[in-house]
Design a protein around this motif. Structure first.
Motif, PDB file in Angstrom:
ATOM      1  N   LEU A 115       0.821  -1.212   0.000  1.00 33.40           N
ATOM      2  CA  LEU A 115       0.000   0.000   0.000  1.00 33.40           C
ATOM      3  C   LEU A 115       0.856   1.263   0.000  1.00 33.40           C
ATOM      4  O   LEU A 115       0.434   2.293  -0.532  1.00 33.40           O
ATOM      5  CB  LEU A 115      -0.930  -0.007   1.215  1.00 33.40           C
ATOM      6  N   LYS A 118       1.495   3.220  -3.178  1.00 33.13           N
ATOM      7  CA  LYS A 118       0.475   4.115  -3.703  1.00 33.13           C
ATOM      8  C   LYS A 118       0.595   5.521  -3.112  1.00 33.13           C
ATOM      9  O   LYS A 118      -0.097   6.434  -3.557  1.00 33.13           O
ATOM     10  CB  LYS A 118      -0.920   3.558  -3.395  1.00 33.13           C
ATOM     11  N   ILE A 156      -3.225  -2.093  -4.698  1.00 32.05           N
ATOM     12  CA  ILE A 156      -4.581  -1.990  -4.152  1.00 32.05           C
ATOM     13  C   ILE A 156      -5.349  -3.281  -4.389  1.00 32.05           C
ATOM     14  O   ILE A 156      -6.196  -3.681  -3.577  1.00 32.05           O
ATOM     15  CB  ILE A 156      -5.316  -0.771  -4.758  1.00 32.05           C
ATOM     16  N   TRP A 159      -4.226  -5.772  -1.782  1.00 32.13           N
ATOM     17  CA  TRP A 159      -4.782  -5.367  -0.485  1.00 32.13           C
ATOM     18  C   TRP A 159      -6.256  -5.766  -0.378  1.00 32.13           C
ATOM     19  O   TRP A 159      -6.694  -6.294   0.643  1.00 32.13           O
ATOM     20  CB  TRP A 159      -4.617  -3.863  -0.320  1.00 32.13           C
TER      21      TRP A 159
END
Length: 278
Positions: A115, A118, A156, A159
């Motif tokens: 994450l 990002k 993402i 995740w």
């Protein structure tokens, strides 16, 4: 709390939800209405709601008036979005499996690392990627966008899918393993069907992110690999903003995302709510 109070509370929440829905829908409805007006009526202030309707904006967008055709850009966006989404799913599914059903050591740190990628501003990586594309002759190449969109959406996706796959019963996987099923078979025939709503939600979000991406497509493409958002920016010229034509183009370019969301809305709701209630 009495039954009457519960009903009133539910009615109040329902009204609030409807009001919020109308507020969010109004800009889209206004854009759709403006797209059917002439440029003169679209530019009036205050706007002319009851003006005569016309398809001139759509004719201009599709190039019937002598302008550029949008089909190459729409095809490029479709190829880049679908291909990158497919690659993301193929890479994210085994990664999420390793982080949920067969957790690696310090798997929470691994997820945070995914994450954290990002958190880097996209513009910060624009120059190195541009120089790399230039030196490798990948400028104006649709497959460069596929690679970029895959790498951008993969964190993402991992995740999201990790939380979805954590809900898959381990007993089912162990039973398949006892029957002699190997990992690819388990992923394709056991894990994927059970986690289908979550996979669909992840795929839809990755598709939307890829379809709407503008910065990299604007800088790294020219004519051959131009995408739909880049094509849309071409309607803003030094001669002014042609509002009706821009609204028509925006509506057409938004239709694939809206259609995909509408078609997968049940899977999207199931996927995003998966694991919310134990």
């Amino acid at each position: 709390m009495s039954t009457v109070a519960v009903k009133r509370k539910g009615l109040g929440l329902g009204l609030v939800a409807w009001l919020l829905g109308i507020v969010f829908f109004l800009p889209i409805a206004w854009m759709a209405l403006t797209s059917f007006h002439s440029e003169t009526d679209a530019a009036t202030n205050p706007p002319s709601v009851g003006a005569a309707l016309t398809l001139d904006g759509y004719r201009e967008f599709f190039g019937t008036g002598g302008g550029a055709s949008p089909w190459p850009a729409l095809i490029n966006s479709t190829v880049a979005s679908l291909a990158s989404t497919l690659f993301v799913l193929l890479l994210a599914l085994p990664a999420a499996y390793a982080l949920s059903i067969r957790p690696v050591k310090k798997w929470t740190d691994v997820l945070f690392f995914f994450l954290s990628t990002k958190m880097l501003p996209v513009v910060a990586g624009l120059l190195p990627i541009y120089l790399f594309a230039k030196n490798t002759d990948m400028l104006d190449n649709i497959w460069l966008l596929v690679i970029l969109y895959t790498s951008m959406n993969l964190p993402i996706a991992v995740w999201m899918m990790q939380s979805f796959l954590a809900e898959v019963p381990v007993a089912v996987i162990e039973a398949a393993r006892v029957d002699g099923a190997r990992l690819p078979t388990i992923l394709a025939r056991v894990v994927a069907p059970i986690a289908l709503p979550g996979i669909a939600a992840t795929a839809l979000i990755c598709f939307i992110f890829s379809w709407n991406e503008l910065l990299f497509a604007r800088v790294l493409t020219g004519v051959v690999a131009e995408t739909a958002p880049v094509f849309l920016t071409g309607f803003i010229t030094s001669q002014g903003l042609f509002l009706a034509k821009v609204c028509a183009a925006s509506l057409v370019i938004s239709l694939p995302v809206l259609a995909a969301g509408f078609a997968a809305q049940d899977k999207l709701v199931q996927g995003l709510s998966l694991g919310a209630v134990k």
